[in-house]
Design an enzyme around this catalytic site. Structure first.
Site, PDB file in Angstrom:
ATOM      1  N   LYS A  80      32.943  52.066  14.144  1.00 36.05           N
ATOM      2  CA  LYS A  80      33.126  51.888  12.707  1.00 36.05           C
ATOM      3  C   LYS A  80      34.062  50.758  12.319  1.00 36.05           C
ATOM      4  CE  LYS A  80      32.413  56.590  11.092  1.00 36.05           C
ATOM      5  NZ  LYS A  80      33.126  57.766  10.589  1.00 36.05           N
ATOM      6  N   ARG A 138      47.056  55.935  34.233  1.00 36.34           N
ATOM      7  CA  ARG A 138      48.396  55.922  33.638  1.00 36.34           C
ATOM      8  C   ARG A 138      49.463  56.364  34.638  1.00 36.34           C
ATOM      9  NH1 ARG A 138      47.326  58.228  27.495  1.00 36.34           N
ATOM     10  NH2 ARG A 138      47.097  56.170  26.548  1.00 36.34           N
ATOM     11  N   GLY A 162      40.320  53.413  25.455  1.00 35.56           N
ATOM     12  CA  GLY A 162      39.616  54.284  26.400  1.00 35.56           C
ATOM     13  C   GLY A 162      38.223  53.810  26.770  1.00 35.56           C
ATOM     14  N   GLY A 212      45.814  54.021  21.082  1.00 31.40           N
ATOM     15  CA  GLY A 212      46.320  53.823  19.722  1.00 31.40           C
ATOM     16  C   GLY A 212      47.438  52.788  19.668  1.00 31.40           C
TER      17      GLY A 212
HETATM   18  C1  3PG Z   1      47.176  58.187  23.767  1.00 34.10           C
HETATM   19  O1  3PG Z   1      46.484  58.754  24.621  1.00 34.10           O
HETATM   20  O2  3PG Z   1      46.724  57.326  22.986  1.00 34.10           O
HETATM   21  C2  3PG Z   1      48.650  58.460  23.764  1.00 34.10           C
HETATM   22  O3  3PG Z   1      49.019  59.220  24.860  1.00 34.10           O
HETATM   23  C3  3PG Z   1      49.104  59.070  22.458  1.00 34.10           C
HETATM   24  O4  3PG Z   1      48.566  60.348  22.274  1.00 34.10           O
HETATM   25  P1  3PG Z   1      48.522  60.980  20.805  1.00 34.10           P
HETATM   26  O5  3PG Z   1      47.491  60.183  20.039  1.00 34.10           O
HETATM   27  O6  3PG Z   1      48.152  62.424  20.975  1.00 34.10           O
HETATM   28  O7  3PG Z   1      49.876  60.800  20.182  1.00 34.10           O
END
Ligand code: 3PG
Length: 391
Positions: free
Chosen positions: A192, A34, A345, A368
């Site tokens: 899941k 990142r 990830g 996310g």
């Molecule tokens: C992530 O790693 O998906 C983003 O940086 C968002 O982090 P968070 O889910 O803690 O808001």
């Protein structure tokens, strides 16, 4: 939306929200993907003569409390090394009581130490906005959060624009999702069905082939009437899987089911792997990967695709004996001429393991946020930028 590249930043106080939420261990950044992705934006602003202030969150600290383990100091050190000049970290910045030189880059400490950050507090948002002439939203990975640094700050800033990274992500993902070259194939793995249900539902309306993998596939295997033994499966979602199959079939599309699977008797690095026909899974078996015939079939689907969207491995690839399916998919994506996007990830870890990063058309920095984009949701930070451009 307004783009950073369209603005004259010389001499301006420019506040850039990046997603520098990277893994840190013993005070060192352990994966800098990142940070590397945000470098072109940072350099562009600094080279334009802006007074560059970077802001980001790291982890999920308790609000209102400084905690060293969530400090962005390791990120500042990594950035300093990459830029070849010191990036100061500023701890107390809300009152604007600090100077930044033209062309300098500073990093504001973890925004999640600030009270009101997560609930998008108006007063805090205005404090952020007052720090700058131009607010740049470049954090695609956090664009699904309506928080003070990702949303409120831009809403109250004099000028709010999209940074190059955010703009590039939106363009690549938009191209794959909204204007795909066909056939369009999505691979959705993970443990899941329940956590990816809205993604599956949204993709089932769009793609020609929806490849499911991992624990998600087990529930589809169960829905097809096969024994899944002790595998991870959400039996209560069997009707949902059947419905998704029907939606796809009605469109002339398909959710291909694995014809063979690789099973183990225990979840461990040393578990023996046994390849079986999907109809032969025993009561004490756990399905940990797709089998070689299924991998070949998927590879063919991927090689013939016009667009591939990948989120989630199809097996327990951290154990090599259950990694062949994910490896085969990686290799097929690498060899395919399809426009491919990948995110999340575990997916990034697989891309690293099988060394195909430069063969994927676009790797998202979002976890996310990537999923919410696949769900077809409008990201709050993007909505904010659209409003800012209209005013
Ligand atoms: C992530 O790693 O998906 C983003 O940086 C968002 O982090 P968070 O889910 O803690 O808001």
């Amino acid at each position: 939306v307004i783009k950073m590249s369209d603005l004259n930043l010389a001499g301006k106080r420019v506040l850039i929200r990046e997603d520098l939420n990277v893994p840190v261990k013993d005070g060192k950044v352990t994966s800098d993907a990142r940070i590397r992705a945000s470098l072109p934006t940072i350099k562009m602003a600094a080279e334009a003569g802006a007074k560059v202030m970077l802001m980001s969150h790291l982890g999920r600290p308790t609000e209102g409390e400084y905690a060293e383990e969530f400090s962005l100091a390791p990120v500042a050190a990594d950035l300093s090394a990459k830029l070849g000049k010191e990036v100061r970290i500023i701890k107390d910045y809300l009152g604007g009581d600090f100077e930044v030189a033209e062309g300098e880059v500073v990093l504001l400490e973890n925004v999640r130490f600030n009270v009101g950050e997560k609930k998008n507090d108006e007063a805090l948002s205005k404090q952020y906005a007052a720090l700058c002439d131009v607010y740049v939203m470049d954090a695609f990975g956090t664009a699904h959060r309506a928080q003070a640094s990702t949303h409120g700050a831009g809403a109250f800033a004099e000028t709010a624009c999209a940074g190059p990274l955010l703009a590039a992500e939106l363009e690549a993902l938009g191209k794959a999702l909204n204007n795909p070259a066909r056939p369009m194939v999505a691979i959705v793995g993970g443990s899941k069905v329940s956590t990816k249900l809205t993604v599956l539902e949204s993709l089932s309306e769009k793609v020609d082939q929806l490849v499911v993998g991992g624990g998600i596939a087990n529930t589809f295997i169960e829905a097809a009437g096969y024994n899944v033994g002790k595998s991870l499966s959400e039996s209560d979602l069997v009707p949902t899987c059947k419905k998704l199959n029907e939606i796809m079939e009605a469109r002339g599309a398909a959710i291909p089911l694995a014809s063979d699977v690789v099973c183990g008797k225990e979840f461990s690095e040393t578990a023996a792997a046994e390849t079986k026909n999907v109809s032969e899974v025993a009561d004490d078996d756990m399905i940990f990967d797709i089998g070689p015939d299924s991998a070949d079939e998927l590879a063919t689907i991927i090689k013939n695709a016009g667009t591939v969207v990948w989120n989630g491995p199809v097996g327990v690839f951290e154990f090599d004996q259950f990694g062949e399916g994910t490896k085969a998919i990686s290799m097929a994506i690498a060899e395919s001429s399809a426009f491919s996007i990948a995110g999340g990830g575990d997916t990034l870890a697989a891309i690293d393991k099988y060394d195909i990063a430069d063969k994927v058309s676009y790797i998202s920095t979002g976890g996310g946020a990537f999923l919410e984009f696949l769900e077809g949701k409008k990201l709050p930070a993007v909505e904010m930028l659209e409003k800012a451009a209209a005013k």
